[in-house]
Design an enzyme around this catalytic site. Sequence first.
Site, PDB file in Angstrom:
ATOM      1  N   ASP A  42       0.941  -1.228   0.079  1.00 49.33           N
ATOM      2  CA  ASP A  42       0.088   0.017   0.030  1.00 49.33           C
ATOM      3  C   ASP A  42       0.877   1.163   0.042  1.00 49.33           C
ATOM      4  O   ASP A  42       0.387   2.487  -0.084  1.00 49.33           O
ATOM      5  CB  ASP A  42      -1.039  -0.145   1.160  1.00 49.33           C
ATOM      6  CG  ASP A  42      -0.434   0.058   2.417  1.00 49.33           C
ATOM      7  OD1 ASP A  42       0.889  -0.107   2.722  1.00 49.33           O
ATOM      8  OD2 ASP A  42      -1.055  -0.041   3.455  1.00 49.33           O
ATOM      9  N   SER A  43       2.265   1.037   0.017  1.00 55.59           N
ATOM     10  CA  SER A  43       2.942   2.340  -0.221  1.00 55.59           C
ATOM     11  C   SER A  43       2.996   2.704  -1.624  1.00 55.59           C
ATOM     12  O   SER A  43       3.361   4.000  -1.760  1.00 55.59           O
ATOM     13  CB  SER A  43       4.519   1.693  -0.194  1.00 55.59           C
ATOM     14  OG  SER A  43       4.711   0.499  -1.058  1.00 55.59           O
ATOM     15  N   ASP A  81      -1.083  -6.104  -0.052  1.00 59.73           N
ATOM     16  CA  ASP A  81      -1.433  -5.490   1.326  1.00 59.73           C
ATOM     17  C   ASP A  81      -2.640  -5.283   1.343  1.00 59.73           C
ATOM     18  O   ASP A  81      -3.392  -4.736   0.170  1.00 59.73           O
ATOM     19  CB  ASP A  81      -0.690  -4.295   1.157  1.00 59.73           C
ATOM     20  CG  ASP A  81       0.570  -3.916   2.214  1.00 59.73           C
ATOM     21  OD1 ASP A  81       0.496  -4.691   3.227  1.00 59.73           O
ATOM     22  OD2 ASP A  81       1.487  -3.028   1.985  1.00 59.73           O
ATOM     23  N   LYS A 110      -1.333  -9.464   2.895  1.00 63.98           N
ATOM     24  CA  LYS A 110      -0.564  -9.072   4.354  1.00 63.98           C
ATOM     25  C   LYS A 110      -1.309  -8.056   4.848  1.00 63.98           C
ATOM     26  O   LYS A 110      -2.081  -7.062   4.609  1.00 63.98           O
ATOM     27  CB  LYS A 110       0.797  -8.239   3.865  1.00 63.98           C
ATOM     28  CG  LYS A 110       1.305  -7.589   4.928  1.00 63.98           C
ATOM     29  CD  LYS A 110       3.059  -7.159   4.786  1.00 63.98           C
ATOM     30  CE  LYS A 110       3.227  -5.861   3.898  1.00 63.98           C
ATOM     31  NZ  LYS A 110       2.646  -4.699   4.725  1.00 63.98           N
ATOM     32  N   GLU A 112      -1.476  -5.505   8.709  1.00 60.26           N
ATOM     33  CA  GLU A 112      -0.660  -4.696   9.558  1.00 60.26           C
ATOM     34  C   GLU A 112      -1.317  -5.103  11.005  1.00 60.26           C
ATOM     35  O   GLU A 112      -2.491  -4.946  11.302  1.00 60.26           O
ATOM     36  CB  GLU A 112      -0.546  -3.330   9.541  1.00 60.26           C
ATOM     37  CG  GLU A 112       0.175  -3.057   8.186  1.00 60.26           C
ATOM     38  CD  GLU A 112       0.375  -1.352   7.926  1.00 60.26           C
ATOM     39  OE1 GLU A 112       0.128  -0.711   8.884  1.00 60.26           O
ATOM     40  OE2 GLU A 112       0.760  -0.996   6.860  1.00 60.26           O
ATOM     41  N   GLU A 176       9.196  -4.027  10.723  1.00 58.85           N
ATOM     42  CA  GLU A 176       9.576  -2.420  10.175  1.00 58.85           C
ATOM     43  C   GLU A 176       9.928  -1.642  11.210  1.00 58.85           C
ATOM     44  O   GLU A 176       9.426  -1.186  12.346  1.00 58.85           O
ATOM     45  CB  GLU A 176       8.147  -1.824   9.603  1.00 58.85           C
ATOM     46  CG  GLU A 176       8.485  -0.627   8.798  1.00 58.85           C
ATOM     47  CD  GLU A 176       7.534  -0.029   7.553  1.00 58.85           C
ATOM     48  OE1 GLU A 176       6.615  -0.920   7.423  1.00 58.85           O
ATOM     49  OE2 GLU A 176       7.769   1.198   7.260  1.00 58.85           O
TER      50      GLU A 176
HETATM   51  O1  KIV Z   1       3.509  -1.026   1.711  1.00 54.80           O
HETATM   52  C1  KIV Z   1       4.572  -1.494   1.599  1.00 54.80           C
HETATM   53  O2  KIV Z   1       5.259  -1.277   0.896  1.00 54.80           O
HETATM   54  C2  KIV Z   1       4.960  -2.387   3.024  1.00 54.80           C
HETATM   55  C3  KIV Z   1       6.658  -2.618   2.987  1.00 54.80           C
HETATM   56  C4  KIV Z   1       7.390  -1.475   3.180  1.00 54.80           C
HETATM   57  C5  KIV Z   1       6.898  -3.730   3.806  1.00 54.80           C
HETATM   58  O3  KIV Z   1       4.395  -2.642   3.672  1.00 54.80           O
END
Ligand code: KIV
Length: 259
Positions: A42-43, A81, A110, A112, A176
């Site tokens: 989600d980056s 994510d 994934k 959090e 992280e």
């Molecule tokens: O969103 C993302 O790119 C991430 C990584 C930084 C692990 O969660």
Amino acid sequence: MNNKIIKIQKKKNKSKIVSLTAYSKNIAKILDKYCDIVLVGDSMANVLYGLNNTHSISIENIIQHTISVKKGVKNSLLVVDMPKGTYSNSILAKKNAKNIMRLTKCDAVKIESNGRNFNIIKELVKIKIPVMGHIGFTPQFKNNFKIEGDSKKKAIKLLKEAKNVEKSGAFSIVLECISPLSSKLITKNLNIPTIGIGSSSHCDGQILVTDDMLGISGFYPKFVKKYAFLDRIIEKAVKKYTREVKSKKFPTIKNFLNG
Ligand code: KIV
């Protein structure tokens, strides 16, 4: 269990796990030759959409980019994510995770940790959706970008959280911005592999945001090593193109389809 996941888990204490993020097919195709894990993070909210945080990226955005990434990924484990707000209760989490898996054909999702949502992992694993956990600086829940677990007491607290993620059935966990003390303790005490970002070489593997390590995102915290300066390369190419268009050096007859 997915064979790619088993292969990655077997690397724990043997060889390092290599991971990077991707948001589109062309980059994913290159990463697929080298990475054990490709994450549609989600980056993308910061990197692609120019947003200040990851909070408002939608599940539709994530799915759309993963469909593109999937076209470039054959060998790596494709992890996606789940955006903020899409797993805040187990009914929502199951509905959204099933949709992500069905529409993108990814291998895992994934989520959090907020220190309490371990039952969400359990519920997803129960319906055979592989889950990667994520602790430490979790951008969906925290605003302060700082190292976590830098005292013995804090390290023990983080270990407890990591253990809960593992107990809930996650196949791996992202650490992280976690201190070397904590990442060592957690990596030693978990059976599942730890994937670090800004969390020292004690982790079983590493992940970076690809646009950061290629030098094109404009956001370079200390833990990012720039392996290229793509911004300079792109600027050079754009400058040359501009010059050639203006001087009529481009296009020439060679650039016509029938030329
Ligand atoms: O969103 C993302 O790119 C991430 C990584 C930084 C692990 O969660």
